[in-house]
Design a protein around this motif. Structure first.
Motif, PDB file in Angstrom:
ATOM      1  N   ALA A 201      -4.643   8.237  -9.858  1.00 49.30           N
ATOM      2  CA  ALA A 201      -3.291   8.880 -10.289  1.00 49.30           C
ATOM      3  C   ALA A 201      -2.373   7.895 -11.155  1.00 49.30           C
ATOM      4  O   ALA A 201      -1.382   8.171 -11.643  1.00 49.30           O
ATOM      5  N   ILE A 202      -2.782   6.543 -11.478  1.00 52.01           N
ATOM      6  CA  ILE A 202      -2.204   5.786 -12.184  1.00 52.01           C
ATOM      7  C   ILE A 202      -2.704   5.806 -13.657  1.00 52.01           C
ATOM      8  O   ILE A 202      -3.835   5.329 -13.827  1.00 52.01           O
ATOM      9  N   ARG A 203      -1.915   6.083 -14.503  1.00 47.42           N
ATOM     10  CA  ARG A 203      -2.387   5.844 -16.013  1.00 47.42           C
ATOM     11  C   ARG A 203      -1.653   4.750 -16.755  1.00 47.42           C
ATOM     12  O   ARG A 203      -0.523   4.223 -16.587  1.00 47.42           O
TER      13      ARG A 203
ATOM     14  N   LYS B 261      -1.406  13.883  -8.201  1.00 44.18           N
ATOM     15  CA  LYS B 261      -2.509  13.259  -7.801  1.00 44.18           C
ATOM     16  C   LYS B 261      -2.096  12.261  -6.655  1.00 44.18           C
ATOM     17  O   LYS B 261      -2.955  12.037  -5.833  1.00 44.18           O
ATOM     18  N   CYS B 262      -0.845  11.475  -6.707  1.00 41.46           N
ATOM     19  CA  CYS B 262      -0.795  10.576  -5.749  1.00 41.46           C
ATOM     20  C   CYS B 262      -0.525  11.020  -4.052  1.00 41.46           C
ATOM     21  O   CYS B 262       0.161  12.057  -4.038  1.00 41.46           O
ATOM     22  N   MET B 263      -1.628  10.452  -3.383  1.00 42.76           N
ATOM     23  CA  MET B 263      -1.363  10.955  -2.057  1.00 42.76           C
ATOM     24  C   MET B 263      -0.824   9.767  -0.966  1.00 42.76           C
ATOM     25  O   MET B 263      -0.967   9.978   0.303  1.00 42.76           O
ATOM     26  N   GLY B 264      -0.091   8.971  -1.592  1.00 40.43           N
ATOM     27  CA  GLY B 264       0.714   8.141  -0.751  1.00 40.43           C
ATOM     28  C   GLY B 264       0.069   7.138   0.413  1.00 40.43           C
ATOM     29  O   GLY B 264       0.359   6.532   1.098  1.00 40.43           O
ATOM     30  N   CYS B 265      -1.140   6.529  -0.483  1.00 40.40           N
ATOM     31  CA  CYS B 265      -1.957   5.622   0.537  1.00 40.40           C
ATOM     32  C   CYS B 265      -1.189   4.349   0.268  1.00 40.40           C
ATOM     33  O   CYS B 265      -1.412   3.380   1.550  1.00 40.40           O
ATOM     34  N   GLY B 266      -0.533   3.889  -0.593  1.00 42.78           N
ATOM     35  CA  GLY B 266       0.083   2.508  -0.505  1.00 42.78           C
ATOM     36  C   GLY B 266      -0.726   1.430  -1.030  1.00 42.78           C
ATOM     37  O   GLY B 266      -0.108   0.374  -1.409  1.00 42.78           O
ATOM     38  N   VAL B 267      -1.772   1.564  -1.780  1.00 42.41           N
ATOM     39  CA  VAL B 267      -2.747   0.521  -2.044  1.00 42.41           C
ATOM     40  C   VAL B 267      -2.090  -0.251  -3.307  1.00 42.41           C
ATOM     41  O   VAL B 267      -2.354  -1.120  -3.390  1.00 42.41           O
ATOM     42  N   CYS B 268      -1.664   0.838  -4.180  1.00 42.19           N
ATOM     43  CA  CYS B 268      -0.986  -0.050  -5.291  1.00 42.19           C
ATOM     44  C   CYS B 268       0.272  -0.906  -5.180  1.00 42.19           C
ATOM     45  O   CYS B 268       0.068  -1.967  -5.517  1.00 42.19           O
ATOM     46  N   GLU B 269       0.943  -0.622  -4.122  1.00 42.74           N
ATOM     47  CA  GLU B 269       2.115  -1.397  -3.804  1.00 42.74           C
ATOM     48  C   GLU B 269       1.500  -2.672  -3.161  1.00 42.74           C
ATOM     49  O   GLU B 269       2.197  -3.695  -3.399  1.00 42.74           O
TER      50      GLU B 269
ATOM     51  N   GLN C 255       6.248   0.701  -6.077  1.00 43.74           N
ATOM     52  CA  GLN C 255       6.759   0.819  -4.797  1.00 43.74           C
ATOM     53  C   GLN C 255       6.610   2.128  -4.261  1.00 43.74           C
ATOM     54  O   GLN C 255       6.897   3.288  -4.959  1.00 43.74           O
ATOM     55  N   MET C 256       6.554   2.159  -2.845  1.00 41.84           N
ATOM     56  CA  MET C 256       6.507   3.775  -2.321  1.00 41.84           C
ATOM     57  C   MET C 256       7.936   4.172  -2.351  1.00 41.84           C
ATOM     58  O   MET C 256       8.756   3.678  -1.666  1.00 41.84           O
ATOM     59  N   GLY C 257       8.068   5.562  -2.863  1.00 41.95           N
ATOM     60  CA  GLY C 257       9.299   5.977  -2.859  1.00 41.95           C
ATOM     61  C   GLY C 257       9.580   6.875  -1.429  1.00 41.95           C
ATOM     62  O   GLY C 257       8.630   6.698  -0.369  1.00 41.95           O
TER      63      GLY C 257
ATOM     64  N   SER D  13      -7.567   0.528  -8.334  1.00 48.30           N
ATOM     65  CA  SER D  13      -8.048   0.507  -7.025  1.00 48.30           C
ATOM     66  C   SER D  13      -7.390   1.945  -6.565  1.00 48.30           C
ATOM     67  O   SER D  13      -7.685   2.150  -5.275  1.00 48.30           O
ATOM     68  N   CYS D  14      -6.673   2.373  -7.307  1.00 52.78           N
ATOM     69  CA  CYS D  14      -6.115   3.897  -6.771  1.00 52.78           C
ATOM     70  C   CYS D  14      -7.086   4.915  -6.299  1.00 52.78           C
ATOM     71  O   CYS D  14      -8.032   5.301  -7.410  1.00 52.78           O
ATOM     72  N   PRO D  15      -7.364   5.413  -5.409  1.00 53.43           N
ATOM     73  CA  PRO D  15      -8.446   6.149  -4.972  1.00 53.43           C
ATOM     74  C   PRO D  15      -8.319   7.542  -5.381  1.00 53.43           C
ATOM     75  O   PRO D  15      -9.310   8.250  -5.531  1.00 53.43           O
TER      76      PRO D  15
HETATM   77 FE1  SF4 Z   1      -0.525   7.026  -4.923  1.00 48.68          FE
HETATM   78 FE2  SF4 Z   1      -2.787   5.628  -5.962  1.00 48.68          FE
HETATM   79 FE3  SF4 Z   1      -0.524   4.274  -5.400  1.00 48.68          FE
HETATM   80 FE4  SF4 Z   1      -2.140   5.552  -3.581  1.00 48.68          FE
HETATM   81  S1  SF4 Z   1      -2.812   3.608  -4.928  1.00 48.68           S
HETATM   82  S2  SF4 Z   1       0.194   5.168  -3.681  1.00 48.68           S
HETATM   83  S3  SF4 Z   1      -2.661   7.430  -4.415  1.00 48.68           S
HETATM   84  S4  SF4 Z   1      -0.570   5.887  -6.987  1.00 48.68           S
END
Ligand code: SF4
Length: 63
Positions: free
Chosen positions: A58-60, A9-17, A25-27, A53-55
């Motif tokens: 994807a974070i459980r 599900k993660c699309m790499g937006c970086g919001v969580c980081e 952390q973004m890999g 906040s993950c759009p």
């Molecule tokens: Fe991935 Fe969600 Fe983090 Fe964006 S906020 S990088 S979609 S886990």
């Protein structure tokens, strides 16, 4: 509290980081990874906020 990222599900937006860099952390593959699991009590609120906040939802979070 435990957290995990669904790599499908993660699309790499970086919001969580940006909200909680101590835990997320973004890999190199541009997918978020979890740095601390279980999450230390002092970081639980921020990690929860990052998850909410993950759009992509994807974070459980397991309390
Ligand atoms: Fe991935 Fe969600 Fe983090 Fe964006 S906020 S990088 S979609 S886990």
């Amino acid at each position: 509290m435990r957290v995990s990222v669904d790599r499908e599900k993660c699309m790499g937006c970086g919001v969580c980081e940006s909200i909680c860099p101590e835990v997320f952390q973004m890999g190199e593959d541009n997918i978020a990874k979890v740095l601390q699991d279980p999450v230390p009590e002092s970081l639980e609120d921020t990690a929860r906020e990052a998850a909410q906040s993950c759009p992509e939802e994807a974070i459980r979070v397991e309390e």
